[in-house]
Design a protein around this motif. Structure first.
Motif, PDB file in Angstrom:
ATOM      1  N   LEU A  22       0.827  -1.208   0.000  1.00 55.51           N
ATOM      2  CA  LEU A  22       0.000   0.000   0.000  1.00 55.51           C
ATOM      3  C   LEU A  22       0.863   1.260   0.000  1.00 55.51           C
ATOM      4  N   ILE A  23       2.057   1.175   0.584  1.00 55.14           N
ATOM      5  CA  ILE A  23       2.994   2.303   0.597  1.00 55.14           C
ATOM      6  C   ILE A  23       3.886   2.284  -0.636  1.00 55.14           C
ATOM      7  N   ASN A  24       4.398   1.097  -0.993  1.00 55.51           N
ATOM      8  CA  ASN A  24       5.394   1.011  -2.053  1.00 55.51           C
ATOM      9  C   ASN A  24       4.837   1.186  -3.455  1.00 55.51           C
ATOM     10  N   ILE A  25       3.639   0.677  -3.704  1.00 57.22           N
ATOM     11  CA  ILE A  25       3.095   0.748  -5.066  1.00 57.22           C
ATOM     12  C   ILE A  25       2.896   2.189  -5.533  1.00 57.22           C
ATOM     13  N   PRO A  26       2.291   3.086  -4.713  1.00 54.86           N
ATOM     14  CA  PRO A  26       2.162   4.479  -5.181  1.00 54.86           C
ATOM     15  C   PRO A  26       3.512   5.143  -5.466  1.00 54.86           C
ATOM     16  N   VAL A  27       4.525   4.850  -4.634  1.00 50.36           N
ATOM     17  CA  VAL A  27       5.865   5.411  -4.870  1.00 50.36           C
ATOM     18  C   VAL A  27       6.422   4.898  -6.190  1.00 50.36           C
ATOM     19  N   PHE A  28       6.293   3.596  -6.412  1.00 52.78           N
ATOM     20  CA  PHE A  28       6.801   2.992  -7.645  1.00 52.78           C
ATOM     21  C   PHE A  28       6.059   3.535  -8.866  1.00 52.78           C
TER      22      PHE A  28
ATOM     23  N   TRP B 206      18.210   0.794 -10.985  1.00 53.84           N
ATOM     24  CA  TRP B 206      18.750   1.709  -9.994  1.00 53.84           C
ATOM     25  C   TRP B 206      17.919   1.677  -8.709  1.00 53.84           C
ATOM     26  N   TYR B 207      16.602   1.624  -8.855  1.00 45.18           N
ATOM     27  CA  TYR B 207      15.718   1.574  -7.685  1.00 45.18           C
ATOM     28  C   TYR B 207      15.998   0.318  -6.862  1.00 45.18           C
ATOM     29  N   PHE B 208      16.089  -0.833  -7.507  1.00 44.85           N
ATOM     30  CA  PHE B 208      16.275  -2.079  -6.763  1.00 44.85           C
ATOM     31  C   PHE B 208      17.685  -2.184  -6.171  1.00 44.85           C
TER      32      PHE B 208
END
Length: 296
Positions: free
Chosen positions: A221-227, A271-273
């Motif tokens: 719920l937090i990570n998907i919007p950021v991604f 880069w993100y991972f």
């Protein structure tokens, strides 16, 4: 009480039958001083009796039966369990957890439906847009990767009972050893009891899997919007993707954030991972976050 309450809570997670069994054993132990299997065999199952012993709440009284460890604390913990609201009806999943899971499913649609992705990206951009104007994009991705790694680690640490999982693994190993010994001495009665306990532990294991998945819905719920915001920036009109973007470790200069580096994986994803995996380990070490099973 500090050590007793978590043990009672874990029994309560196994179902109302276990707390009823503990209450029955506690009543007999307080009345007679000690309790034996024959005293309670009409009221509880052998599997429940064995579970109470394995939990550490029922301890051997030097061959004269068993006593309840810290009976006052057990009684108090049972009363607290009875008074607790019945909101965690699906192996600890509250209504808020279910709403978070529903929201996560909706957010997944953003990966394939442009209108949802644009709506999420535009909303998140209200907060992150000013930062994107100040910081280089690769630094902003690094900051977001650190943020999502930290929140993921902390949520796992607080929402998963690692000691309970460790205890469960230890019990499974102990049962395997007892089963092997019972087979060697051809003890059919013991094998039947062990099979009963094994079936109950398998049911517990299903509950453990559900508990492990519980923090994941909050993490997503937090990570998907950021991604999705990063995706929206990379493929949107607002981000300059001129050459070169950044010199990535192991890969060197990349011309655009959309450049493929590892098969179909583009530069921004790699880069993100890289940032997320690296800094998540550092954060877990620094905060002493435990995300692997340990015995209590």
């Amino acid at each position: 009480m500090a050590r007793t309450a978590p043990k009672v809570e874990r029994l309560a997670d196994d179902g109302e039958a276990m707390t009823d069994a503990l209450g029955e054993v506690l009543d007999v132990a307080e009345e007679k001083g000690t309790v034996t299997w024959s005293d309670v065999s009409d009221d509880i199952t052998s599997g429940e009796w064995g579970r109470l012993i394995e939990s550490g709440l029922l301890v051997d009284a030097d061959g004269d039966g068993f006593v309840v460890e810290d009976p006052e604390a057990v009684r108090e913990a049972l009363e607290d369990t009875d008074a607790a609201p019945e909101e965690d009806d699906d192996e600890g999943w509250s209504q808020w957890d279910k709403l978070a899971a529903l929201g996560t499913v909706g957010l997944f649609a953003g990966y394939s439906i442009n209108s949802i992705r644009d709506a999420i990206g535009g909303t998140i951009d209200i907060a992150l847009g000013p930062l994107a104007e100040i910081l280089p994009f690769y630094v902003l991705i690094l900051v977001l990767a650190v943020f999502t790694g930290a929140t993921s680690s902390i949520l796992q640490d607080n929402m998963m009972d690692m000691s309970g999982m460790g205890d469960h693994q230890a019990k499974m190993e102990a049962i395997k050893e007892r089963r092997k010994e019972a087979k060697e001495r051809d003890d059919e009665e013991a094998l039947e009891r062990i099979e009963e306990e094994q079936m109950e532990l398998m049911t517990d294991q299903l509950g453990m899997f559900k508990q492990q998945f519980r923090p994941m819905v909050w993490i997503m719920l937090i990570n998907i919007p950021v991604f999705l915001w990063i995706y929206w920036m990379v493929f949107g009109p607002g981000l300059s993707i001129g050459s070169p973007v950044i010199t990535l470790p192991l890969f060197g200069d990349v011309e655009t954030w959309r450049q493929g580096l590892v098969g179909p994986m583009q530069a921004w994803i790699v880069w993100y991972f890289l940032c997320s995996l690296s800094f998540t380990q550092v954060i877990r070490k620094a905060l002493n976050v435990q995300t692997t099973p340990t015995a209590s």
